[in-house]
Motif scaffolding. Structure first.
Motif, PDB file in Angstrom:
ATOM      1  N   GLU A 128       0.855  -0.849  -0.063  1.00  0.00           N
ATOM      2  CA  GLU A 128      -0.333   0.010   0.161  1.00  0.00           C
ATOM      3  C   GLU A 128       0.901   1.117   0.075  1.00  0.00           C
ATOM      4  O   GLU A 128       0.614   2.484  -0.110  1.00  0.00           O
ATOM      5  N   TYR A 129       2.241   1.100   0.612  1.00  0.00           N
ATOM      6  CA  TYR A 129       3.110   2.625   0.219  1.00  0.00           C
ATOM      7  C   TYR A 129       3.794   2.533  -0.616  1.00  0.00           C
ATOM      8  O   TYR A 129       4.034   3.066  -1.578  1.00  0.00           O
ATOM      9  N   PRO A 165       1.900   3.629  -4.610  1.00  0.00           N
ATOM     10  CA  PRO A 165       1.321   4.538  -5.157  1.00  0.00           C
ATOM     11  C   PRO A 165       3.093   5.576  -5.285  1.00  0.00           C
ATOM     12  O   PRO A 165       2.943   5.920  -5.771  1.00  0.00           O
ATOM     13  N   ARG A 184       3.416   7.304  -8.524  1.00  0.00           N
ATOM     14  CA  ARG A 184       4.165   8.502  -8.897  1.00  0.00           C
ATOM     15  C   ARG A 184       5.396   9.087  -9.452  1.00  0.00           C
ATOM     16  O   ARG A 184       5.620   9.762 -10.190  1.00  0.00           O
ATOM     17  N   PHE A 189      -6.423   7.989  -7.002  1.00  0.00           N
ATOM     18  CA  PHE A 189      -6.762   8.437  -5.488  1.00  0.00           C
ATOM     19  C   PHE A 189      -7.997   8.723  -4.615  1.00  0.00           C
ATOM     20  O   PHE A 189      -8.525   8.511  -3.750  1.00  0.00           O
ATOM     21  N   HIS A 212      -9.286   7.250   3.549  1.00  0.00           N
ATOM     22  CA  HIS A 212      -8.598   6.252   4.705  1.00  0.00           C
ATOM     23  C   HIS A 212      -8.808   6.799   5.535  1.00  0.00           C
ATOM     24  O   HIS A 212      -9.075   8.103   5.927  1.00  0.00           O
ATOM     25  N   TYR A 226      -7.844   8.926   7.892  1.00  0.00           N
ATOM     26  CA  TYR A 226      -7.588  10.750   7.483  1.00  0.00           C
ATOM     27  C   TYR A 226      -8.375  11.483   6.702  1.00  0.00           C
ATOM     28  O   TYR A 226      -9.043  12.674   6.705  1.00  0.00           O
ATOM     29  N   GLU A 286       2.523   7.083   6.243  1.00  0.00           N
ATOM     30  CA  GLU A 286       1.307   7.322   6.356  1.00  0.00           C
ATOM     31  C   GLU A 286       0.959   8.314   6.140  1.00  0.00           C
ATOM     32  O   GLU A 286      -0.024   8.616   4.855  1.00  0.00           O
ATOM     33  N   ILE A 300       1.893   8.711   1.865  1.00  0.00           N
ATOM     34  CA  ILE A 300       0.571   8.112   0.680  1.00  0.00           C
ATOM     35  C   ILE A 300      -0.781   8.307   0.491  1.00  0.00           C
ATOM     36  O   ILE A 300      -0.917   8.152   0.156  1.00  0.00           O
ATOM     37  N   PHE A 301      -1.317   8.651   2.614  1.00  0.00           N
ATOM     38  CA  PHE A 301      -2.422   8.159   2.729  1.00  0.00           C
ATOM     39  C   PHE A 301      -3.178   9.837   2.680  1.00  0.00           C
ATOM     40  O   PHE A 301      -4.195   9.435   2.662  1.00  0.00           O
ATOM     41  N   THR A 358      -2.811  12.027   1.347  1.00  0.00           N
ATOM     42  CA  THR A 358      -3.767  13.080  -0.155  1.00  0.00           C
ATOM     43  C   THR A 358      -4.814  12.474  -1.249  1.00  0.00           C
ATOM     44  O   THR A 358      -5.620  12.982  -0.991  1.00  0.00           O
TER      45      THR A 358
END
Lengths: 147, 505, 224, 310, 460
Positions: free
Chosen positions: B364-365, B368, B372, B486, B491, B494, E449, E452-453, E455
């Motif tokens: 998951e890290y 992206p 990018r 995205f 998430h 957030y 975190e 990556i997340f 955004t």
């Protein structure tokens, strides 16, 4: 603790469903009684086997309790019912060799009883002792307190 | 064959190989039963089967559980003798782990059995790991209620694997997934063939892993990716020429930076012959390729394969170090068509726990980051990125595509379809007690080829349906539109539900 | 299978009284199935014997062993080299097991811990019912697979006695009248005609001939 | 010594037969038998002697029959298969015949568990039907079981019992038919209180034509008290005492209950006399043999006919 | 290059049946004795090897089962179920989790690295050490072969102060005085236990273990008795009593001594050094927000080794405590910033529970670590802390055989050593010394975190 059961070795098998925090909750009584009390958690009281009960007495327990959930409230539906029949069988068996059946007792938790196993144990110990020191250990070297 | 005209294989019921399937609930019938048979008639899910003395709840894994009580076919209520008990299955709490909780396992088994998403209340979308995919949700627009029936039929799920623009053939797969390498030796021949045959039926690929190319696979050459890994076990020019894709395995997500290890017990004479090794002795795959210490060395490798097989695409499988983005760029410039990023929570036949947990980063890290970086480099369109290592469900697949992957590569999910229960003991003794990851003859016989093939087909058919559903809700006509979006993801740490329009799924 | 029940402890204790070193041997076959002589029962009995000795202040040495089958020499052989370290073998086998063990160890005393009861069927967990008396002349084919020899209190071959009422036997109201069952089953099967026939006296010589019965299967016997 | 069975002659001459039961004592005194014989002698055609009834040890049936024979009665030797294997049974059949006993009633016998010898081994080598067949064969063919020839066959009028009140009801007639087929010549039934059910049974008997092949004697037992009626109803398997009878007994004063019992017995005998296919009655006054003459008289069956052989 | 460091291991069987995650709940009544579970389904022969342990009343069914579920799924009467084991859940606490404890047991018993099949089954990340991942080398960096490789990876570290530069005399001879340095072949010393059952057996196990491994065990001055005295060369005495009673002869048998950070630990250091100049003095410092300044101060005053200790949960003191990994980073970076980091040895301790913590704490700036509870766990401790409350130890640790105990410790350390090699090998790092402070070769949850997340869900 009541003096009624003083001097007796107690083995308590119990269903862990009764008390999630059982390990912590029984420490006070363990501290007080040392190796005179032994706790054996079971995943369900129905997991008790005749051999557990006999071996506990053989190892020097004077009284063996099985503390189970209230009837009808077993997580596995019939565990405590099966346990009850096994307890009765074990009682008959030890009676055949001249021990009191009362040395093995099933205790179904009731609403009035405390929720934690340590407190339940206290309550059991405060009851009138139905038996005295077991001839199994009084006439031989007791191994209950030996590791 | 073009993906547009591809006919997907049919779904056939493939129930558990074991007498008692594992489900969330356990149905028992007490002695009070008079064998009136009402429950057998009532249950629309086929939980009961008629029995001589009383019905058997032989399929209680299909039971809806207590929530069924609102239905008029709720058996417990209507049983004249009140003889039916529905209780949580006590064993369920033991099943699975944080990444594959019991419900996800049971949900996946359900898909493999029926080819449809579970009707029971099972969470078949996410695990319980507390991070990554399990905290990521799609932001789906609120249902407007007038979605015309059949509208999803034309949503495309095919992807193109050769985007380099070179003269090598275009290779299109009708679903954005292929099946990852599991070597002959780490899994049984039945498992291997089931996966290959399912891949062929689904029009996609299955990788051999590092352990040779058993002759049973030759009927399926067009759907096989042959792997060249650091031990070079079973690698032959002849087999490299057979296939349409050749994969270099630099590292494996579960044990990045570490070599492979096949315990002696699993090295049967057949395995040894295939790997040109000695039966009964443990086999180590070294790390790294001792012929590759630079990008230049790597390019030579790719060139070598391209020389041997003039039509094949080249895939590079790497894990996810801090500089994974650089690795991807390097692979591209070395001439790879596909770069497969294998995240640190991927599967393995055996790996040190310390490596599985700690070395390299979760997919998951990594994904992206790479996506990018390649975008910024202006080369994202020229390479296919395949994500792997911890993709457990159709939702994980869709999420990682939205995070920048073109497609995914799968392994563990296939094994779960074959009734793997994630006991984590693939490595010990005779191998898998369930006859999946083993070379023991008796254990291998626990599984039948037709059954295994169908289970995997069923599961991916259900996955595809879920992907189409998600694309449909997002108003997309093709899975390629989802890549790198995205903005359709949230998430949970957030973004809260209140902050988005639509529902989080 | 062959069923058995443990003898009363008093009887076992009396038989064992003179001995200190006891080998308790269970059998993993029939008597394990009917929960009278398997590994668990061996454990229970051994535990009880040890406790009994402790209560009386005696020291005994009890070893527990359970073999797959006490009526087959190959399995009994597992006791060879062990048995002679003990004064007595307490067998939890059926009568056949006890005797087979005794035959293998001619110098040892072997005593039974069980009463062998019958050939029966497990009706439900914890309930075993006799349904064959090994008469050696099976007539179940005429009696709709209900054995009148075993299941009728009087072993009647030609219909129920006058004591059958409401389908139960007058001798044991908990048992169904075997003849009631035979009649029902034959009627259900459309073979009431079999009820009209008179069955001649049985040939009991097949059950109790000249000493123990034997079966010989030549094809199963080995040359050596 | 009489040449043949009195009972057989009575029945053969189309007379309505009357038999009674006599239980031997739990002791060796022959006087008890003689006394009972004297009470019954003029009022009945034959006297059954029970064979260790209910499995309790009593003076042997064979000996008692021999005594009655000496006293000039026509005894019916009851013999059960419970206590004897086929060797003993056949030997005793020959023995009985040699003593001049001319009637035999073949039964399987009450189960030993009801008696005072519960630990006894029940023999049951033969069942009653096989026994009937064996006796018939000994008499008619002069052969024992297995075929060996006898030097002299026994001379016996062969009887068996039937219980119309046991279950399964529909099978009772089949079983009777089997007994007839096996060779039974007369049948004595279980005590009849439920006349309706007995009548139904007789209907089935007639339907099969069995009443033409065998003599049927209906069993009658006078009730002594309500308690006895209730006991028989509840405790004795194969006994059918309808509530009507019990209520009738209950309806009278305890001291008059014996009288009422006799009245019911007499009525039953009356009913049986009228019933097609019934050839006589068998009165089983348990330990109350002295009531038999009264019942016979009140039922209008006295005096008994004399048979030609006498 | 020194000879390859190798730890001899041998199987050291458990004294008690293992407490495992799940147990079997089998109803005996209703068993058809079809023996499917025994004969056909259990490839681990769990049922055939059934045995009852009298001390725990634990059936070997529970401890030997591998959770394959075949018996559960094939029992014709569905009599076998599985359930989570209450005793397992009761092991340890939120930090010393049952998983950690059982893996430590396994390593102590076998000396082997825990290896398993299938992917990682744990949480995505977690607090403390679980919020970081270590790096590996791919294609573009030279790598190492790890434990199976031919190249030697050194895990040796030095304890002591280092001269930053050498001064040479006119003849080229070295004139600067180099402070004493003690080399240990693996970056671990054994610390005092926060709690333990009484008696000499446990400290003796530690000392035997230290001897075998070439490292040291810290022993309280107050605990020294004639038996312990025999092992002083492998001990680090922690001065918890009157320093005056430590006479020169005793000091000379020591290589390292530890003093508490009190009013003037440097004075104490000088005092010991004057009695025995080759002695390395460690200052034991409770981790706290003030640790960076205090460390800097002590270094400037001449401290050689700082032993920075957190509590048993890896937390520093104070009301809003930082985890050891964060504070270690903070101290390390501060000292780097001030240009003094290389002069001293930093040893971190407290809450070190797994092999990975070793590598991770070194990445965060420690040269070496001190460990405590895992050593006790290696001897089957269940982290129930009953001893702390004065209740007898359920596994009788007070009368453990020190030889067995030290074997278990050796096995555990061998497994940890191998795992450190795996980590180093994967990163392409040749020695543990080089790992220290390599934060660029690790990935931190907080950074990733955010990168990556954060955004996600943003349009445009």
């Amino acid at each position: 603790m009541d003096q009624k059961t003083a001097g007796l070795n107690i083995a308590i098998f119990f269903c862990r469903q009764l008390d999630a925090n059982q390990d912590k909750n029984r420490r006070a009584i363990e501290k007080e009684l040392g190796l005179r009390i032994r706790f054996f958690p079971l995943p369900c009281s129905g997991r008790i086997e005749l051999l557990h009960l006999l071996r506990a007495i053989e190892a020097g327990a004077d009284v063996v309790y099985l503390v189970a959930c209230p009837e009808g409230a077993c997580r596995y539906r019939e565990g405590n019912l099966r346990a009850k029949r096994r307890i009765m069988f074990a009682q008959k068996l030890i009676e055949e060799i001249g021990l009191e059946g009362a040395r093995i007792e099933m205790v179904n938790k009731t609403a009035e009883m405390p929720a934690d196993i340590g407190a339940i144990a206290m309550e059991l110990l405060a009851r009138d002792a139905k038996v005295s020191i077991s001839p199994v250990r009084s006439n031989a070297v007791a191994s209950f307190i030996e590791k | 064959m073009t993906a547009n005209h591809f006919h997907f294989p049919g779904i056939k019921k493939a129930p558990s190989r074991f007498r008692n399937a594992l489900g969330k609930y356990r149905v028992t019938i007490t002695k009070a039963c008079t064998n009136c048979g009402l429950c057998v008639d009532l249950c629309p899910y086929g939980v009961y089967r008629a029995g001589a003395k009383r019905p058997k709840a032989s399929c209680d894994h299909l039971c809806l559980g207590p929530s069924c009580s609102k239905n008029d076919f709720y058996c417990t209520e209507r049983c004249p003798e009140k003889a039916i008990r529905i209780l949580p299955n006590p064993s369920f709490e033991v099943l699975g782990d944080r990444r594959w909780p019991a419900e996800l396992l049971a949900g996946t088994w359900h898909m493999a059995e029926t080819g449809t998403v579970p009707h029971q209340d099972l969470n078949y979308k996410t695990g319980n790991s507390g991070g990554g995919f399990d905290k990521i949700r799609f932001i789906l627009p609120k249902k407007n209620g007038n979605g015309s029936p059949g509208a999803n039929e034309n949503i495309a799920t095919a992807i193109e694997l050769n985007r380099s623009g070179d003269i090598r053939p275009r290779v299109t797969i009708p679903v954005p997934l292929y099946l990852g390498g599991m070597s002959f030796g780490s899994v049984s021949i039945v498992t291997m063939l089931s996966r290959v045959r399912a891949a062929a039926a689904l029009g996609t690929f299955c990788c051999t892993g590092e352990g040779g190319y058993p002759e049973e696979l030759m009927d399926y050459d067009d759907h096989i990716i042959t792997q060249v890994a650091t031990g070079l076990f079973g690698v032959r020019e002849e087999t490299i020429r057979r296939v349409r894709i050749v994969e270099f395995k630099y590292a494996q997500g579960a044990k990045p930076g570490l070599g492979g290890h096949l315990l002696g017990d699993k090295v049967t004479p057949r395995v040894a012959q295939m790997r040109e090794a000695v039966a009964g002795s443990a086999l180590f795959s070294p790390f790294p390729f001792h012929s590759v210490y630079s990008v230049e060395d790597h390019k030579k490798h790719v060139d070598w394969i391209k020389e041997i097989n003039k039509k094949a695409l080249v895939s590079v499988k790497v894990s996810t170090p801090t500089d994974v983005d650089m690795v991807a760029v390097g692979s591209y410039y070395a001439g790879a068509h596909i770069v497969q990023l294998d995240g640190s929570y991927g599967g393995t036949g055996a790996a040190p726990d310390i490596a599985k947990k700690n070395i390299a980063m979760p997919i998951e890290y990594a994904l992206p980051k790479v996506h990018r970086f390649l975008l910024a480099e202006g080369i994202r369109d020229r390479i296919t990125i395949i994500a792997s290592g911890g993709i457990r469900s159709a939702y994980d697949m869709a999420k990682i595509i939205a995070m920048g992957a073109d497609g995914v590569c799968l392994g563990t999910a296939d094994l779960v379809a074959l009734e793997c229960i994630r006991c984590h003991h693939c490595e010990s003794g005779r191998g898998c007690a369930r006859g999946i990851a083993t070379t023991d003859g008796e254990l291998t016989n626990l599984m039948e080829l037709e059954w295994g093939t169908q289970r995997i087909i069923n599961m991916y058919s259900a996955w595809r349906a879920q992907l189409v559903h998600i694309l449909g809700r997002l108003g997309m006509r093709s899975v390629t539109e989802l890549v790198g979006r995205f903005d359709v993801l949230a998430h949970l740490d957030y973004i809260k539900q209140e902050e988005v329009e639509g529902e989080l799924d | 299978m062959i069923t058995a029940e443990r003898k009363p402890m008093a009887e076992i204790r009396a038989m064992l009284a003179p001995y200190r070193k006891i080998l308790v041997v269970g059998c993993g076959s029939c008597v394990a199935e009917c929960a009278s002589g398997g590994e668990k029962e061996v454990g229970l009995l051994a535990s009880a014997l040890r406790m009994d000795a402790k209560i009386e202040g005696r020291t005994i040495e009890v070893r527990e062993m359970t073999i797959d089958r006490q009526c087959v020499y190959e399995f009994i052989d597992q006791l060879t080299g062990i048995a002679d370290r003990y004064e007595i073998i307490l067998s939890l086998g059926c009568g056949a097991g006890v005797q087979a063990v005794a035959e293998v160890f001619p110098k040892m005393l072997v005593i039974p811990a069980l009463n062998t009861t019958f050939i029966g069927e497990t009706k439900e967990p914890g309930l075993w019912v006799e349904n064959c008396r090994a008469c050696g002349d099976c007539k179940l084919g005429y009696f709709a697979a209900v054995c009148p020899v075993t299941r009728c209190a009087k072993g009647l071959f030609n219909g129920p006695c006058g004591g059958s009422k409401n389908g139960v036997c007058e001798v044991d109201p908990d048992s169904p009248c075997a003849w009631q069952l035979i009649i029902e089953r034959l009627e259900n099967a459309g073979r009431s005609d079999l009820l009209e026939a008179i069955y001649p006296p049985a040939d009991w010589s097949r059950q109790q001939g000249k000493g123990p019965k034997k079966i010989v299967r030549e094809d199963q016997r080995s040359e050596g | 010594m009489k040449a043949d069975s009195n009972l057989k002659s009575i029945l053969a001459n189309n007379n309505f037969a009357v038999t009674a039961e006599c239980g031997p004592p739990k002791g060796a005194d022959p006087g008890v038998i003689r006394k009972k014989g004297a009470v019954l002698k003029d009022h009945v055609d034959s006297v059954n002697v029970t064979d260790n009834q209910t499995g309790a040890v009593r003076l042997s049936s064979m000996a008692a029959c021999a005594i009655l024979k000496q006293e000039g009665l026509d005894p019916v030797l009851q013999m059960v298969t419970r206590d004897r294997n086929r060797i003993a049974l056949q030997s005793d059949v020959l023995g009985a015949s040699s003593l001049g006993i001319r009637n035999i009633l073949c039964l399987s016998g009450d189960h030993q568990s009801f008696g005072n010898q519960k630990e006894a081994k029940g023999v049951f080598d033969l069942d009653s039907i096989q026994f009937v067949q064996a006796v018939r064969r000994m008499r008619d063919e002069g052969r024992i079981i297995g075929g060996e020839q006898l030097s002299d066959p026994p001379r016996l009028f062969i009887g068996a019992v039937a219980n119309p009140f046991a279950d399964p009801f529909d099978y009772r007639v089949v079983r009777l038919a089997k007994k007839v087929a096996a060779g039974a010549e007369f049948i004595q039934t279980q005590c009849i209180y439920n006349l309706k059910r007995f009548a139904e049974w007789m209907r089935q008997v007639r339907e099969r034509g069995l009443d033409k092949k065998v003599f049927i004697l209906g069993g009658v037992t006078p009730l002594k008290s309500v308690r006895m009626a209730e006991y028989m109803s509840r405790q004795v398997a194969g006994m059918d005492v309808p509530d009507g009878i019990i209520n009738r007994m209950r309806g009278v004063d305890p001291k008059d209950q014996r009288r009422e019992g006799i009245r019911i017995a007499v009525e039953t005998v009356g009913a049986l006399k009228e019933m097609e296919g019934v050839h006589g009655v068998h009165i089983m006054a348990i330990e109350w043999e002295d009531v038999v003459p009264q019942i016979v008289e009140e039922a209008g069956l006295y005096p008994r006919p004399r048979t030609s052989e006498e | 290059m020194p000879p390859k460091y190798h730890i001899e291991t041998s199987q050291a069987p458990n004294r008690f049946p293992k407490i495992t995650r799940s147990g079997i709940i089998a109803w005996e009544e209703g068993c058809l004795k079809c023996a499917r579970c025994v004969k056909k389904d259990c490839i681990y022969q769990v049922y055939e090897k059934r045995d009852l342990d009298d001390r725990q009343m634990l059936d070997s069914l529970d401890s030997a089962c591998m959770d394959c579920f075949r018996c559960v799924q094939n029992c014709p009467n569905r009599l076998i179920h599985k359930g989570l084991n209450p005793a397992y859940r009761a092991l340890g606490d939120h930090y010393w989790t049952p998983e950690i404890i059982s893996e430590l047991w396994f390593q102590a018993e076998s000396g082997r690295i825990p290896v398993s099949g299938a992917g990682y089954g744990g949480p995505f990340s977690g607090p403390g050490f679980d919020a970081m991942w270590t790096d590996m080398s791919e294609i573009v960096r030279p790598t190492r072969d790890g434990i199976h490789g031919r190249e030697y990876i050194s895990t040796t570290v030095d304890i002591g102060r280092k001269a930053m530069a050498l001064e040479f005399g006119p003849g080229g001879e070295i004139v600067s005085r180099t402070p004493p340095v003690v080399e240990i072949p693996l970056p671990v010393i054994f610390d005092m236990l926060p709690w333990a059952p009484p008696g000499d057996n446990i400290p003796l196990s530690f000392l035997y273990g230290a001897l075998a491994l070439g490292t040291f065990a810290i022993v309280r001055q107050s605990a020294i008795n004639p038996i312990i005295r025999e092992f002083l060369p492998y001990a680090i005495i922690y001065v918890d009593g009157d320093p005056g009673s430590l006479h020169a002869q005793m000091l000379r048998s020591l290589k390292i001594i530890e003093v508490p950070d009190g009013e003037d630990p440097i004075a104490l250091q000088k005092r010991f050094k004057s009695m025995h100049p080759e002695l390395v003095v460690m200052i034991r410092l409770r981790l706290s927000p003030g640790a960076r300044e205090r460390s800097l101060y002590l270094i400037e005053q001449g401290a050689e080794v700082l032993h920075l200790v957190a509590d048993e949960y890896g937390l520093e003191g104070g009301s809003d405590p930082l985890f050891i990994k964060e504070r270690m980073k903070d101290v390390h970076l501060h000292l780097v910033d001030r240009g003094v980091r290389d002069q001293v040895t930093l040893i971190g301790g407290g809450g070190i529970a797994m092999a990975e913590h070793m590598a991770k704490l070194i990445i965060c700036g420690a040269d070496a670590l001190s460990i405590d509870i895992p050593l006790l766990v290696s001897m089957e401790c269940r982290v129930c802390r009953r001893c702390k409350e004065g209740i007898s130890c359920p596994v009788g640790l007070d009368d453990v055989d020190p030889l067995w105990g030290s074997l278990r410790i050796r096995n555990l350390m061998a497994a940890w050593h191998s795992q450190l090699l795996e980590i180093l090998g994967a990163m392409g790092i040749r020695e543990a010394r080089r790992l220290r402070g390599e934060m660029g070769r690790a990935m931190f949850f907080e950074d990733l975190e955010k990168e990556i997340f954060a955004t996600m869900g943003k349009r445009g």
